[in-house]
Design an enzyme around this catalytic site. Sequence first.
Site, PDB file in Angstrom:
ATOM      1  N   HIS A 128       0.786  -1.271   0.030  1.00 29.62           N
ATOM      2  CA  HIS A 128      -0.046   0.022   0.038  1.00 29.62           C
ATOM      3  C   HIS A 128       0.985   1.381   0.099  1.00 29.62           C
ATOM      4  CE1 HIS A 128      -2.903   2.853   1.726  1.00 29.62           C
ATOM      5  NE2 HIS A 128      -3.740   2.202   1.575  1.00 29.62           N
ATOM      6  N   ASP A 202       2.910  -4.694   8.077  1.00 29.16           N
ATOM      7  CA  ASP A 202       1.874  -3.739   8.127  1.00 29.16           C
ATOM      8  C   ASP A 202       0.553  -4.618   8.177  1.00 29.16           C
ATOM      9  OD1 ASP A 202      -0.370  -2.224   7.089  1.00 29.16           O
ATOM     10  OD2 ASP A 202       0.193  -1.755   5.185  1.00 29.16           O
ATOM     11  N   LYS A 228     -10.374  -0.135  10.794  1.00 34.46           N
ATOM     12  CA  LYS A 228     -10.562  -1.258   9.875  1.00 34.46           C
ATOM     13  C   LYS A 228     -11.087  -2.514  10.616  1.00 34.46           C
ATOM     14  CE  LYS A 228      -7.215   0.142   6.586  1.00 34.46           C
ATOM     15  NZ  LYS A 228      -8.030   0.345   5.248  1.00 34.46           N
ATOM     16  N   CYS A 366      -4.648   2.402  -3.593  1.00 36.18           N
ATOM     17  CA  CYS A 366      -3.463   2.751  -3.150  1.00 36.18           C
ATOM     18  C   CYS A 366      -2.343   1.979  -3.274  1.00 36.18           C
ATOM     19  CB  CYS A 366      -3.329   3.077  -1.487  1.00 36.18           C
ATOM     20  SG  CYS A 366      -4.859   4.434  -1.298  1.00 36.18           S
TER      21      CYS A 366
HETATM   22  N1  PLP Z   1      -2.071  -0.739   4.628  1.00 39.66           N
HETATM   23  C1  PLP Z   1      -2.879  -1.366   4.150  1.00 39.66           C
HETATM   24  C2  PLP Z   1      -2.720  -2.812   3.514  1.00 39.66           C
HETATM   25  C3  PLP Z   1      -4.298  -0.885   3.909  1.00 39.66           C
HETATM   26  O1  PLP Z   1      -5.108  -1.444   3.148  1.00 39.66           O
HETATM   27  C4  PLP Z   1      -4.351   0.477   4.430  1.00 39.66           C
HETATM   28  C5  PLP Z   1      -5.625   1.144   4.297  1.00 39.66           C
HETATM   29  O2  PLP Z   1      -6.171   0.865   3.191  1.00 39.66           O
HETATM   30  C6  PLP Z   1      -3.127   1.156   4.938  1.00 39.66           C
HETATM   31  C7  PLP Z   1      -1.979   0.644   5.041  1.00 39.66           C
HETATM   32  C8  PLP Z   1      -3.408   2.503   5.429  1.00 39.66           C
HETATM   33  O3  PLP Z   1      -4.247   2.522   6.464  1.00 39.66           O
HETATM   34  P1  PLP Z   1      -4.907   4.135   7.142  1.00 39.66           P
HETATM   35  O4  PLP Z   1      -5.307   4.731   6.077  1.00 39.66           O
HETATM   36  O5  PLP Z   1      -5.929   3.781   8.007  1.00 39.66           O
HETATM   37  O6  PLP Z   1      -3.564   4.505   7.925  1.00 39.66           O
END
Ligand code: PLP
Length: 409
Positions: A128, A202, A228, A366
């Site tokens: 991401h 992550d 989430k 993303c």
């Molecule tokens: N990493 C992964 C795999 C994600 O799916 C997301 C959010 O969609 C994030 C990081 C970033 O999360 P946040 O926007 O809650 O910081």
Amino acid sequence: MMRAMTNNDWMKVRADFPILDQQVNGKPLIYFDNAASSQKPRAVIAALAHYYEHDNANVHRGLHELSSRATDAFEGARMKVAKYLGASQTEEIIFTRGTTEAINLVANTWGVRNLRADDVILLTEMEHHSNLVPWQLLAERTGAKLRFVPVVDDGTLAFEPALLDGVKLFSFVHISNSLGTINPAAELCRAARATGVVTLVDGAQSSGHLPVNVREMGCDFYAFSGHKMCAPTGIGALWGRMELLQEMPPWHGGGEMIVSVTYERATYKQPPHKFEAGTPNIAGAVGLGAAVDYLENIGRSEIFAHDSELAALAVARLGEIPGIRVLGPSGQRGALAAFHAGWAHPHDLTTYANEHGLALRGGHHCTQPLMRKLRLPGTTRASFYFYNTTGEVERMAEILRAARKFFDR
Ligand code: PLP
């Protein structure tokens, strides 16, 4: 041993989520955008309301009743999160706004302290942007280099130990938000540890979906977002090994994180407070604590089993629709199915789905470099959580079959 959850039990759980009981565009809402953000059960909403109606005050610094109640609620939430992740100490939990902020914290503290020109940061091709851009920024600042574990056709990683040569930090996603791949986190951390490489996992898509124990996983840092996993937005955490946290410099400066301050300099508290400058998201942490209680009451293994059933059914049904190609592994996967439909752009398809009450997500999720590698403009993603039903997956398949007739003329 607890008995297995029945369909009836899952329907009772679903009734805990008031938002799901509504019509969108004249059709019952089907919420399949859980990988972006989950819905909140009444228990979490009530915990927020209770906090604001009874206990609200600033934490740590007041000697009055409400401040000590707010502090207990905030620190109590930290204890719950520590237990939930299997941390050795409560002080290893640093509250952040979410995964993104947690990763930026590590990049700007551990990263700045430990990385030099030509050191290598190992990532994967399925990250991401929040586990990519912070390392790009750090590489620009330090002269470190980025290297990537390739993603192969079935959506898994082609990891080999030789990729760890010259690496200082290996940061990878536990469950991919765009492929659904569940990476073998313990195995990857073991390989990294064997060569002295520090690991960051992550956990944005794993913390609410399957049992996570950071000590068994063997990572050094684990980042996740509350929103989430049934908690409010704006709260999440970084878990870090205490030895590492102690050596890391602070990131943000301000109130709460200091022991003493002169006009010239300051001394800092021990972790986690060293990393929590300013008034924290107290209500958010209280909500996260309530979400942790809620999820533990259902059981993360039960949640994983239910999610897996929904994902497997979705993959099977999507595979029956001509022109649809589901991305990611054919076997075990996380709670999502992302696909390419040859006959409609993801944005057109998600707009069509919305007209039928179905919330999907279309786009690059993303993960622009991964989409570029796959030569796709983006994908359409259905992502599930334990309050979704097999009936909703069947209804999604019906809507997509009708979409094909509509677009593929
Ligand atoms: N990493 C992964 C795999 C994600 O799916 C997301 C959010 O969609 C994030 C990081 C970033 O999360 P946040 O926007 O809650 O910081």
